[in-house]
Design a protein around this motif. Sequence first.
Motif, short mmCIF file in Angstrom:
data_model
loop_
_atom_site.label_atom_id
_atom_site.label_comp_id
_atom_site.label_asym_id
_atom_site.label_seq_id
_atom_site.Cartn_x
_atom_site.Cartn_y
_atom_site.Cartn_z
N CYS A 169 0.89 -1.16 0.00
CA CYS A 169 0.00 0.00 0.00
C CYS A 169 0.93 1.21 0.00
N LEU A 186 0.49 2.26 8.23
CA LEU A 186 -0.59 1.33 7.90
C LEU A 186 -1.15 0.69 9.17
N HIS A 195 -5.71 -4.97 3.64
CA HIS A 195 -4.69 -4.35 4.49
C HIS A 195 -3.96 -5.40 5.33
N ASP A 201 -1.43 -6.54 3.00
CA ASP A 201 -0.39 -5.51 2.88
C ASP A 201 0.63 -5.65 4.02
N ARG A 251 -3.08 -3.74 -6.03
CA ARG A 251 -1.78 -4.20 -5.53
C ARG A 251 -1.26 -5.32 -6.42
#
Length: 189
Positions: A33, A41, A121, A124, A184
């Motif tokens: 990210c 993050l 996330h 990520d 991504r």
Amino acid sequence: MTDTRTRLHAVLTDLADVVGGIRDDQWRARTPCSEFDVAALADHVVGWSTTFAAGYADPEGRAPGGPTEVGGDRADAIRDAADRMDEALAAGAAQRPLSLGGAAMPGEMALSMILWEYQVHGWDLATALGRPWSPDEAGLEESLAFAPMMLTDDYQGEGKPFAPRVPVADDASAMDRLVAVSGRDPRWS
């Protein structure tokens, strides 16, 4: 909704374990990210999970207008948010709109959005840290059906909140397809 709720709780619990395992030398590492390093993050996922939990727990479905700042242990804050959200959702909170600042969306739609966001996330962070990440396959497929509805031209592309989609093989895993549709590169390192 029960399946989505259960999947979200599992994803947040797994995410708390990932965040709890961040070593001191990893906080400034890059993530897939691109606008966030690991520390930023981690703060993003903590702040928004706490905000979403507050909104679902509020009898009127009103959440703070942005991510909540959380001090203390990030992993504990995610676990607390997961439990608070799960309790509110079990009591029917997804049946009413969830309001974030001046905008509201149907509670069940917000729940699907939150599941998708934390699956991605979580990937990520786990990928940046060299950790495994394997949410429930049915939940990934649920998010693969949902995400394209949110990723309109207004939100995805150069200079927008989500990077352009990344091409992947048709037989790629559900996780690879979900991160690719979310902008991504599943081969990121």
